[in-house]
Design a protein around this motif. Structure first.
Motif, PDB file in Angstrom:
ATOM      1  N   GLU A  81      25.773  -9.356   2.650  1.00 27.60           N
ATOM      2  CA  GLU A  81      24.571  -9.912   2.051  1.00 27.60           C
ATOM      3  C   GLU A  81      24.067 -11.136   2.794  1.00 27.60           C
ATOM      4  O   GLU A  81      24.817 -11.858   3.459  1.00 27.60           O
ATOM      5  CB  GLU A  81      24.785 -10.224   0.567  1.00 27.60           C
ATOM      6  CG  GLU A  81      25.731 -11.352   0.276  1.00 27.60           C
ATOM      7  CD  GLU A  81      25.834 -11.634  -1.230  1.00 27.60           C
ATOM      8  OE1 GLU A  81      25.930 -10.664  -2.015  1.00 27.60           O
ATOM      9  OE2 GLU A  81      25.837 -12.812  -1.608  1.00 27.60           O
ATOM     10  N   SER A 140      16.208 -15.454  -2.553  1.00 25.30           N
ATOM     11  CA  SER A 140      16.314 -14.034  -2.219  1.00 25.30           C
ATOM     12  C   SER A 140      17.749 -13.704  -1.826  1.00 25.30           C
ATOM     13  O   SER A 140      18.396 -14.484  -1.119  1.00 25.30           O
ATOM     14  CB  SER A 140      15.375 -13.691  -1.056  1.00 25.30           C
ATOM     15  OG  SER A 140      15.625 -12.382  -0.561  1.00 25.30           O
ATOM     16  N   ASN A 162      17.502  -5.680  -3.020  1.00 20.07           N
ATOM     17  CA  ASN A 162      16.907  -6.985  -2.750  1.00 20.07           C
ATOM     18  C   ASN A 162      16.591  -7.675  -4.068  1.00 20.07           C
ATOM     19  O   ASN A 162      15.775  -7.209  -4.853  1.00 20.07           O
ATOM     20  CB  ASN A 162      15.642  -6.869  -1.910  1.00 20.07           C
ATOM     21  CG  ASN A 162      15.228  -8.214  -1.346  1.00 20.07           C
ATOM     22  OD1 ASN A 162      15.958  -8.823  -0.564  1.00 20.07           O
ATOM     23  ND2 ASN A 162      14.084  -8.711  -1.748  1.00 20.07           N
ATOM     24  N   GLU A 175      15.053  -6.873  -9.170  1.00 21.68           N
ATOM     25  CA  GLU A 175      15.948  -6.299  -8.152  1.00 21.68           C
ATOM     26  C   GLU A 175      15.837  -4.784  -8.139  1.00 21.68           C
ATOM     27  O   GLU A 175      16.325  -4.116  -9.055  1.00 21.68           O
ATOM     28  CB  GLU A 175      17.404  -6.718  -8.394  1.00 21.68           C
ATOM     29  CG  GLU A 175      18.345  -6.207  -7.311  1.00 21.68           C
ATOM     30  CD  GLU A 175      19.799  -6.630  -7.516  1.00 21.68           C
ATOM     31  OE1 GLU A 175      20.538  -6.693  -6.521  1.00 21.68           O
ATOM     32  OE2 GLU A 175      20.188  -6.896  -8.677  1.00 21.68           O
ATOM     33  N   THR A 182      19.608 -10.343  -0.179  1.00 13.57           N
ATOM     34  CA  THR A 182      19.488  -8.992   0.371  1.00 13.57           C
ATOM     35  C   THR A 182      20.893  -8.446   0.598  1.00 13.57           C
ATOM     36  O   THR A 182      21.688  -9.076   1.302  1.00 13.57           O
ATOM     37  CB  THR A 182      18.697  -9.010   1.690  1.00 13.57           C
ATOM     38  OG1 THR A 182      17.408  -9.579   1.446  1.00 13.57           O
ATOM     39  CG2 THR A 182      18.535  -7.606   2.228  1.00 13.57           C
TER      40      THR A 182
END
Length: 227
Positions: A109, A124, A145, A164, A126
């Motif tokens: 991540e 954020s 995400n 998300e 990801t």
């Protein structure tokens, strides 16, 4: 007026995500989810850290433990706004009817703070996941995400909202590919001690399936601790 543009955009995006609903017919379920999250620095400079979490998800009108998740991560802060990491999760899924699934999940991540001013933050996360199951041999790849907004609403409390989507990158016996889940949450942070807070709220989860989708209405309470 221009200085408020990022906040207006973030609030507008969060409101849209939280009020959106799929056009297809859905099957509804009431859930209760609890989560415990711990982050701890492991060096003097605070560059390296570990994160551990447990989540208990009560499904089928909150009548039974339908899923248990245990997850850990080792991370590195590139700077005050960006960190990377990788980890492992074990997930036991016990739905009504179908067979239990024992999932071993590996993931990487990237975390980025997109906005930080006047107590307002936009973050954020990801995440790329490699999902393996004891009940099969294939590896299921999934992309997620997570975007979270925090806005002060009092001296000690913040509005917390996130969205998300989950996108499956291949087809296996355990996933069909494409958009599979979308989660949206709204709640409030409540500090209970230094670097410890609880965040109760409502989470809406849509599970996209062939035919009728499922929508979970979740009473969600998470405990966050950092050291």
């Amino acid at each position: 007026m221009a200085n408020n543009a990022p906040l207006k955009i973030a609030l507008g995006a969060s409101a849209l995500a939280l009020t959106a609903s799929p056009a297809a017919a859905t099957e509804d379920d009431l859930n209760v989810w609890a989560g415990q999250f711990v982050v701890a620095d492991v060096d003097e400079d605070g560059d390296w850290f570990v994160r551990g979490e447990a989540q208990e998800r009560f499904t089928n009108d909150a009548d039974r433990l339908g899923q248990l998740l245990l997850r850990m991560l080792v991370g590195y802060r590139l700077n005050k706004d960006v960190s990377i990491g990788g980890g492992y999760a074990y997930i036991l899924t016990d739905p009504v009817g179908p067979v239990k699934l024992n999932e071993h999940r590996y993931y990487q991540e990237l975390n980025v703070r997109l906005f930080d001013r006047d107590g307002i933050t936009l973050d954020s996360r990801t995440r790329l996941e490699q999902r393996t199951f004891e009940e099969g041999e294939s590896t299921s790849w999934r992309f997620r995400n997570f975007v979270q907004l925090r806005v002060p609403v009092s001296e000690n409390n913040k509005l917390v909202a996130y969205t998300e989507p989950f996108i499956e990158l291949n087809e296996t016996d355990f996933q069909r590919g494409g958009l599979s889940v979308w989660r949206n949450f709204a709640g409030v942070s409540i500090p209970i001690a230094e670097r410890i807070e609880v965040v109760p709220g409502y989470l809406n989860q849509t599970v996209f399936r062939e035919g009728e989708n499922r929508m979970d209405h979740v009473a969600n309470v998470n405990l966050f601790m950092s050291f």
